[in-house]
Scaffold this motif. Structure first.
Motif: not given
Length: 248
Positions: A175-188
């Protein structure tokens, strides 16, 4: 006499077949109704926000680290917590749109961060704590059960993250705002594509569609991971009642 007995046997067989058929129908109906009705003991994925000044609640907050998977040369660990202290949130609480959410297909654990380890060197996905509501790692053909939920492959990680208690109910949930993120496979190279999504679904290899909602308008976007580009698909004027995030 023999004809009489034969007729009786035929009637008994008919009755037995009828009884078995009715029993099968009743059993099938009960199973179907159970599948349709929501389970009373099911709870949507959430994590509690406790007041940092409340010493008892702060002391009762426990964290754990668990191995998740291996992506190429990187080992991935999850950091889970029973709650998040209010002063440890990724961002301070702010006003947001309150939209209810459908029950997710899979319950999410209370993951607040990911650790990526390569050659003994550890890197955190986020510098502060947040509720990683759903996620998908880079597709790993050797471990589909832990790396991919959709039918499409992608060579990057995807995260649906709840960073703050935008409706001030002391819980971080859908019910809160859901942010969308992406990263490289190693988290960078962590990148935020949207601060608040209501829809997400993969549509092709390295391609997915997501949407944002604001003041009666829904903007649908496509992210092409091959081109590393976000494109507007279409804007609709409509009211929304639920969020659909098609991730683990």
């Amino acid at each position: 006499m023999k004809n009489f007995n034969f007729d009786i046997i035929k009637k008994i067989d008919y009755i037995l077949v009828l009884i078995l058929a009715v029993a099968a129908i009743i059993t099938f109906s009960v199973i179907t109704i159970k599948d349709i009705l929501p389970r009373k003991d099911y709870k949507s994925a959430q994590i509690k926000v406790v007041n940092s000044e409340d010493e008892k609640s702060a002391e009762d907050t426990t964290e754990s680290i668990n191995f998740m998977t291996k992506l190429d040369d990187v080992y991935v660990f999850s950091v889970s917590s029973s709650a998040i202290k209010s002063d440890e949130l990724y961002l301070p609480a702010s006003a947001g749109i309150e939209i209810s959410n459908t029950i997710p297909r899979y319950g999410s654990s209370q993951i607040i961060n990911f650790l990526f380890v390569r050659n003994g060197q550890e890197t955190s996905l986020f510098s502060s704590k947040a509720f990683i509501y759903k996620y998908e790692f880079k597709t790993n053909p050797e471990s589909y059960s832990t790396s991919s939920y959709s039918d499409y492959d992608h060579d990057f990680n995807i995260y649906a993250v709840i960073k703050s208690d935008t409706n001030n109910d002391k819980f971080l949930d859908s019910r809160d705002n859901i942010s969308l993120y992406i990263s490289d496979y190693d988290g960078s190279n962590l990148q935020e594509l949207s601060p608040s999504i209501y829809y997400f679904a993969c549509t092709d290899n390295n391609v997915f569609v997501f949407s944002e909602y604001n003041e009666g308008k829904v903007n649908f976007y496509e992210y092409d991971g091959n081109l590393k580009k976000v494109s507007l698909i279409k804007t609709f004027e409509t009211e929304l009642k639920e969020k659909i995030i098609d991730l683990w």
